[in-house]
Design an enzyme around this catalytic site. Structure first.
Site, PDB file in Angstrom:
ATOM      1  CE  LYS A 127       8.716  53.895 -12.045  1.00  0.00           C
ATOM      2  NZ  LYS A 127       8.264  52.603 -11.517  1.00  0.00           N
ATOM      3  CG  HIS A 130      -0.191  56.777 -10.459  1.00  0.00           C
ATOM      4  ND1 HIS A 130      -0.850  56.017  -9.524  1.00  0.00           N
ATOM      5  CD2 HIS A 130       0.960  56.114 -10.759  1.00  0.00           C
ATOM      6  CE1 HIS A 130      -0.143  54.926  -9.284  1.00  0.00           C
ATOM      7  NE2 HIS A 130       0.956  54.973  -9.998  1.00  0.00           N
ATOM      8  CG  HIS A 133       2.046  57.564  -6.200  1.00  0.00           C
ATOM      9  ND1 HIS A 133       2.112  57.849  -7.540  1.00  0.00           N
ATOM     10  CD2 HIS A 133       2.942  56.577  -5.979  1.00  0.00           C
ATOM     11  CE1 HIS A 133       3.010  57.063  -8.113  1.00  0.00           C
ATOM     12  NE2 HIS A 133       3.521  56.286  -7.189  1.00  0.00           N
TER      13      HIS A 133
END
Length: 567
Positions: A127, A130, A133
């Site tokens: 993933k 972004h 995080h």
RNA sequence: GCGCCUGUAGCUCAGCUGGAUAGAGCAACGGACUUCUAAUCCGUAGGCCAGGGGUUCGAAUCCCUUCAGGCGCGCCA
């Protein structure tokens, strides 16, 4: 360490034997208005103990307290006992200490070498990384630095989300819509695209989920094809993550993620069984926590597979055995609070007395315009985009204001990245954040660039003086309000670091840095440092400037920012 | 329904285990660069600390309650 409160507490304790120094330290405070004094003792609490009116107590103490070289005078004002410190000595000792300790100013050894495990960042493989995080990453990294600075030995663990059913989904997506070429070319972007597509398609065709589960089961059974794909996706992700961590200048001591515990969980499940903690419900195994007013903690699913809690319990025991920690800290979103409370309790029920050393450090959610970010829906702001945007903006400001700056690419990185991290660490952890390009790219006011600029400004003055700063300054010539306020602020740094450590709250450092930068800029603006006739005043102001430079740098490093000497 | 978190200036937030007149920044308006980097500084304006009770000599802070928003609540992490 020169601690005015401490000195005063000792003075009072000599006179008032019903209170200890520690209790007095708690009662002492800083007056709201510096004209009132430097430190104050509100006498209202003593009033009951001593059976006298606060005013009388203050009056009496004002006259009978022993003299001290640190205190010029003591005034009694309507129930407050106000202390005015001797500025000469105070400024002298504060600056001397900073100039002596330099990079160690503010550090202590209260940790006494004890081990602290900090679990932070922990992005999910496959993933994108972004903006959501960032919080765990920046807070965890700052706590790491703060604990090291207070005498602990830290172990930074990146507990990667590298196992779970999402890999089954990704394999299905790859097999249906992906290609080797595209993944090799577009890397994680391609993985994200097919992952989003998977969720769109699965809405229409739920049988995809069965397929995904089947692939995950293959992974768990050691199927070669499944594991090779998993490893491939993992390598691609790690490559991307390390590029971002390099940009952020953040490192880890261990990357033991979820998959690391795959072969260690059976033993823990057995242990839970032996300790008679598991009950069965609808085919699943769980620890009942009813009497602690919590829902049960799921350990094994009906199909026998493990869960988040199983892995966390296993990891905690592993870490205890491996690192023998004083504390094991988990930096994750506040939404997981219940989960942590539950499995911390399970550790306690297993009979481990170190359960109280497990600490959850929660933080608020980041949203965009009121909407939560969702990888599956493709609604994300990538951290790398934000960082690059900030770096670009910094570079254009440098081009405009200081085009001859050496090494401007690197300095732009330090400031651009600093702006993003600083902004993330500005508020109390627990507050929710609404992401705004405008705010994160604002470099005025209470921002990272402001503090870094102030540091560079101090450096610039110092270099014009050939960095000739010595101890032979006469602190009695440092007399202005701005200089004194600055010195007072500088003296508070060590206590600020300890407070941030105890509260597990990096924003305490961030805000301190803003205050310090403001105090320095006021001083800088109101008084010439280099262009003063009196050589001794010049020396004193240079020493103050040097002390500020050191303290700003130390503080910036604690929250994970660089302190460039020129900007 | 139950539990946790949040509510302070137009916006983003400080305000320590209760203490003196509730503070910053952004945005707005007005000033300060021939002088150590103006990513700066100074000034003006902006407040029923969500509402209501209570405890206290004293409450933005502690307790109760109402309201508003967020999050969580057995096979996701």
């Amino acid at each position: 360490m020169l601690n005015i409160k401490n000195i005063i507490a000792h003075m009072i304790a000599e006179k008032v034997d019903t209170l200890t120094v520690d209790e007095l330290m708690d009662i002492l405070e800083y007056p709201p208005n510096p004209d009132l004094g430097d430190v104050a003792l509100p006498c209202f609490k003593l009033s009951r103990i001593l059976k006298k009116s606060p005013v009388d107590i203050a009056n009496e103490l004002a006259e009978t307290l022993p003299k001290s070289e640190y205190i010029d005078r003591i005034e009694s004002t309507s129930g407050y006992l106000n202390f005015f410190v001797n500025r000469d000595i105070f400024i002298k000792e504060t600056i001397d200490e900073i100039l002596n300790k330099r990079a160690a100013y503010g550090s202590t050894n209260i940790g006494n070498g004890g081990n602290i495990v900090i679990d932070y960042s922990a992005p999910n493989i496959a993933k994108p990384f972004h903006i959501g995080h960032l919080r765990s990453t920046s807070i965890g990294n700052a706590l790491y630095n703060i604990f090291e600075f207070t005498g602990y030995n830290c172990v930074g663990v990146n507990h990667l989300g590298d196992w779970g059913t999402q890999f089954g989904k990704l394999i299905v997506a790859y097999k249906r819509w992906g290609s080797k070429e595209r993944v090799e070319k577009y890397q994680i972007k391609e993985l994200m695209d097919i992952y989003v597509k998977y969720h769109e398609e699965a809405e229409k065709d739920p049988s995809l989920d069965d397929e995904a589960r089947a692939w995950f089961t293959k992974m768990e059974r050691g199927d070669t094809e499944a594991l090779e794909l998993w490893q491939w996706f993992k390598d691609i992700s790690l490559k991307e993550f390390s590029r971002i961590y390099d940009l952020l200048d953040i490192k880890f001591d261990s990357y033991a993620g979820e998959s690391f515990y795959n072969d260690k969980m059976d033993a823990i499940v057995d242990e839970l069984k032996e300790k008679d903690l598991l009950i069965e419900s609808e085919g699943a195994l769980m620890v009942d926590l009813d009497e602690y007013n919590m829902p049960p903690c799921l350990i094994l699913k009906r199909d026998g597979s493990t869960l988040y809690a199983t892995r966390d319990i296993t990891a905690a025991i592993y870490r205890k055995n491996t690192y023998d920690f004083d504390k094991c800290i988990y930096v994750t979103s506040a939404g997981q609070s219940l989960h942590f409370k539950q499995w911390f309790k399970v550790i306690e029920l297993m009979g481990y007395d170190w359960a109280d050393r497990l600490v959850h450090v929660p933080f608020g959610t980041i949203s965009i315009g009121g909407e939560k970010m969702a990888t599956r829906a493709g609604k994300v702001i990538l951290l790398e985009d934000v960082l690059n945007e900030a770096i670009e903006k910094t570079l254009s400001i440098i081009e405009e204001k200081n085009p001859d700056l050496e090494d401007k690419e690197e300095i732009a990185r330090q400031i651009g990245v600093g702006a993003v991290i600083f902004s993330d660490l500005s508020n109390n952890r627990i507050k929710d954040i609404s992401f705004s390009w405008e705010e994160i790219l604002n470099f005025d006011g209470e921002t990272g660039p402001y503090v870094q600029y102030t540091h560079a400004r101090a450096c610039s003055v110092l270099s014009k003086a050939d960095n000739k700063v010595d101890f032979s300054f006469d602190s009695s010539l440092i007399t202005t309000k701005e200089e004194y306020n600055l010195a007072k602020r500088l003296s508070l740094f060590p206590a600020t670091v300890i407070e941030a450590m105890e509260d597990l709250e990096p924003s305490i450092i961030t805000r301190y840095l803003v205050d310090l930068a403001q105090d320095f800029n006021r001083f800088y603006h109101n008084h010439s440092i280099l262009n003063v006739e009196d050589e001794n005043i010049r020396k004193g102001r240079l020493a103050l400037t040097q002390a500020t430079k050191i303290t700003l740098e130390n503080g910036l490093k604690l929250i994970g920012l660089k302190a460039p000497e020129r900007v």
